[in-house]
Design a protein around this motif. Structure first.
Motif, mmCIF file in Angstrom:
data_model
loop_
_atom_site.group_PDB
_atom_site.id
_atom_site.type_symbol
_atom_site.label_atom_id
_atom_site.label_comp_id
_atom_site.label_asym_id
_atom_site.label_seq_id
_atom_site.Cartn_x
_atom_site.Cartn_y
_atom_site.Cartn_z
ATOM 1 N N CYS A 51 22.952 17.440 62.143
ATOM 2 C CA CYS A 51 21.714 17.796 61.438
ATOM 3 C C CYS A 51 21.673 19.264 61.022
ATOM 4 O O CYS A 51 20.759 19.673 60.303
ATOM 5 C CB CYS A 51 20.500 17.471 62.306
ATOM 6 N N GLY A 52 22.624 20.055 61.477
ATOM 7 C CA GLY A 52 22.690 21.459 61.078
ATOM 8 C C GLY A 52 21.518 22.274 61.591
ATOM 9 O O GLY A 52 21.197 22.247 62.767
ATOM 10 N N GLU A 53 20.838 22.978 60.687
ATOM 11 C CA GLU A 53 19.793 23.932 61.047
ATOM 12 C C GLU A 53 18.392 23.325 61.126
ATOM 13 O O GLU A 53 17.406 24.044 60.989
ATOM 14 C CB GLU A 53 19.787 25.090 60.053
ATOM 15 N N ILE A 54 18.300 22.021 61.311
ATOM 16 C CA ILE A 54 16.982 21.401 61.470
ATOM 17 C C ILE A 54 16.894 20.749 62.840
ATOM 18 O O ILE A 54 17.901 20.443 63.460
ATOM 19 C CB ILE A 54 16.694 20.347 60.366
ATOM 20 N N GLU A 55 15.673 20.561 63.300
ATOM 21 C CA GLU A 55 15.465 19.826 64.540
ATOM 22 C C GLU A 55 15.559 18.341 64.243
ATOM 23 O O GLU A 55 15.378 17.902 63.106
ATOM 24 C CB GLU A 55 14.094 20.147 65.148
ATOM 25 N N ALA A 56 15.827 17.560 65.271
ATOM 26 C CA ALA A 56 15.839 16.101 65.158
ATOM 27 C C ALA A 56 15.445 15.532 66.507
ATOM 28 O O ALA A 56 15.443 16.240 67.519
ATOM 29 C CB ALA A 56 17.200 15.589 64.726
ATOM 30 N N MET A 57 15.119 14.246 66.529
ATOM 31 C CA MET A 57 14.649 13.611 67.753
ATOM 32 C C MET A 57 15.361 12.284 67.970
ATOM 33 O O MET A 57 15.738 11.598 67.016
ATOM 34 C CB MET A 57 13.151 13.365 67.652
ATOM 35 N N ALA A 58 15.547 11.924 69.222
ATOM 36 C CA ALA A 58 16.084 10.619 69.611
ATOM 37 C C ALA A 58 15.344 10.174 70.862
ATOM 38 O O ALA A 58 14.842 11.001 71.631
ATOM 39 C CB ALA A 58 17.582 10.700 69.869
ATOM 40 N N ASN A 59 15.269 8.879 71.056
ATOM 41 C CA ASN A 59 14.631 8.316 72.243
ATOM 42 C C ASN A 59 15.626 7.431 72.976
ATOM 43 O O ASN A 59 16.486 6.808 72.345
ATOM 44 C CB ASN A 59 13.406 7.482 71.867
ATOM 45 N N ILE A 60 15.487 7.370 74.282
ATOM 46 C CA ILE A 60 16.321 6.488 75.086
ATOM 47 C C ILE A 60 15.405 5.485 75.776
ATOM 48 O O ILE A 60 14.463 5.869 76.481
ATOM 49 C CB ILE A 60 17.159 7.270 76.125
ATOM 50 N N TYR A 61 15.698 4.209 75.538
ATOM 51 C CA TYR A 61 14.926 3.099 76.106
ATOM 52 C C TYR A 61 15.778 2.369 77.133
ATOM 53 O O TYR A 61 17.002 2.314 77.021
ATOM 54 C CB TYR A 61 14.542 2.092 75.010
ATOM 55 N N TRP A 62 15.100 1.778 78.110
ATOM 56 C CA TRP A 62 15.747 0.883 79.066
ATOM 57 C C TRP A 62 15.416 -0.541 78.631
ATOM 58 O O TRP A 62 14.240 -0.881 78.478
ATOM 59 C CB TRP A 62 15.244 1.139 80.479
ATOM 60 N N SER A 63 16.446 -1.352 78.402
ATOM 61 C CA SER A 63 16.255 -2.757 78.048
ATOM 62 C C SER A 63 16.196 -3.566 79.329
ATOM 63 O O SER A 63 17.206 -3.691 80.047
ATOM 64 C CB SER A 63 17.401 -3.265 77.167
ATOM 65 N N SER A 64 15.022 -4.118 79.634
ATOM 66 C CA SER A 64 14.865 -4.918 80.848
ATOM 67 C C SER A 64 15.701 -6.191 80.787
ATOM 68 O O SER A 64 16.245 -6.625 81.796
ATOM 69 C CB SER A 64 13.390 -5.278 81.057
ATOM 70 N N ASP A 65 15.815 -6.777 79.589
ATOM 71 C CA ASP A 65 16.599 -8.008 79.444
ATOM 72 C C ASP A 65 18.090 -7.752 79.641
ATOM 73 O O ASP A 65 18.773 -8.495 80.331
ATOM 74 C CB ASP A 65 16.381 -8.636 78.059
ATOM 75 N N GLU A 66 18.599 -6.689 79.013
ATOM 76 C CA GLU A 66 20.036 -6.403 79.056
ATOM 77 C C GLU A 66 20.434 -5.496 80.215
ATOM 78 O O GLU A 66 21.621 -5.279 80.449
ATOM 79 C CB GLU A 66 20.479 -5.783 77.734
ATOM 80 N N GLN A 67 19.449 -4.902 80.908
ATOM 81 C CA GLN A 67 19.708 -3.990 82.022
ATOM 82 C C GLN A 67 20.649 -2.856 81.607
ATOM 83 O O GLN A 67 21.638 -2.552 82.277
ATOM 84 C CB GLN A 67 20.280 -4.750 83.219
ATOM 85 N N ARG A 68 20.307 -2.236 80.461
ATOM 86 C CA ARG A 68 21.100 -1.101 79.981
ATOM 87 C C ARG A 68 20.224 -0.205 79.110
ATOM 88 O O ARG A 68 19.154 -0.609 78.662
ATOM 89 C CB ARG A 68 22.326 -1.553 79.203
ATOM 90 N N TYR A 69 20.724 1.024 78.884
ATOM 91 C CA TYR A 69 20.018 1.980 78.036
ATOM 92 C C TYR A 69 20.389 1.761 76.571
ATOM 93 O O TYR A 69 21.524 1.395 76.252
ATOM 94 C CB TYR A 69 20.369 3.419 78.421
#
Length: 177
Positions: A51-69
């Motif tokens: 993304c270079g000189e800009i901010e960016a965002m990401a989220n991390i979810y827990w999948s209850s069905d798959e038991q993974r992030y």
């Protein structure tokens, strides 16, 4: 006195406001889920670097069905010093938002006053800065209903330390002076 909030992510502990202190409990975080795999953090760092000189965002979810992030990058409007986005409208029984991460591009990794006002949900938050370096700076904290406690990123991310040959450790002899 401490405020303790427990949810599916873990147990969050922060000092309560305007009360006398007792030393029987410490502010912090006790995870209820496995550590977030390093590969997810590495993907997010690579995305932030792109993304270079800009901010960016990401989220991390827990999948209850798959038991993974699962990492997700929401639609966002960004600038050098801000990110505007909205959370997904999803089934929180199946997908639990565990962590919000955002970049500070080449700036220092630290939580701003804007972050303090935005990050009031009881969950994990991470800022990744100095993305111009080979290894960027990473700071992580918990929010306990808007009260913040910084924690070591290694408490929630797996593999940051990395493996190396045992012979390397054997080659180092410490001298205590």
């Amino acid at each position: 006195i401490y405020e303790v909030r427990k949810n599916r992510i873990g147990t969050f502990v922060a000092e309560a406001d305007n009360v006398a202190h007792f030393d029987m409990l410490r502010a912090g975080f006790i995870p209820a889920l496995p550590k977030i795999p390093y590969v997810i953090l590495a993907e997010i760092v690579a995305f932030f670097k792109s993304c270079g000189e800009i901010e960016a965002m990401a989220n991390i979810y827990w999948s209850s069905d798959e038991q993974r992030y699962i990492a997700h990058v929401p639609e966002q409007t960004v600038s050098k010093s801000s990110v505007e986005t909205t959370l997904l409208d999803i089934d929180d029984e199946k997908f639990l938002l565990v962590m919000e991460l955002h970049s500070h591009n080449t700036m220092e990794a630290k939580f701003s006053c804007t972050d303090d006002s935005d990050e009031t949900a009881t969950r994990l938050y991470t800022v990744i800065g100095r993305l111009d370096k080979i290894y960027p700076d990473i700071v992580t904290r918990v929010s306990v209903g808007g009260k913040f406690v910084e924690i070591a990123p290694t408490l929630v991310f797996d593999g940051i330390g990395g493996d190396f040959p045992k012979a390397w450790s054997d080659a180092v002899k410490a001298v205590h002076k």
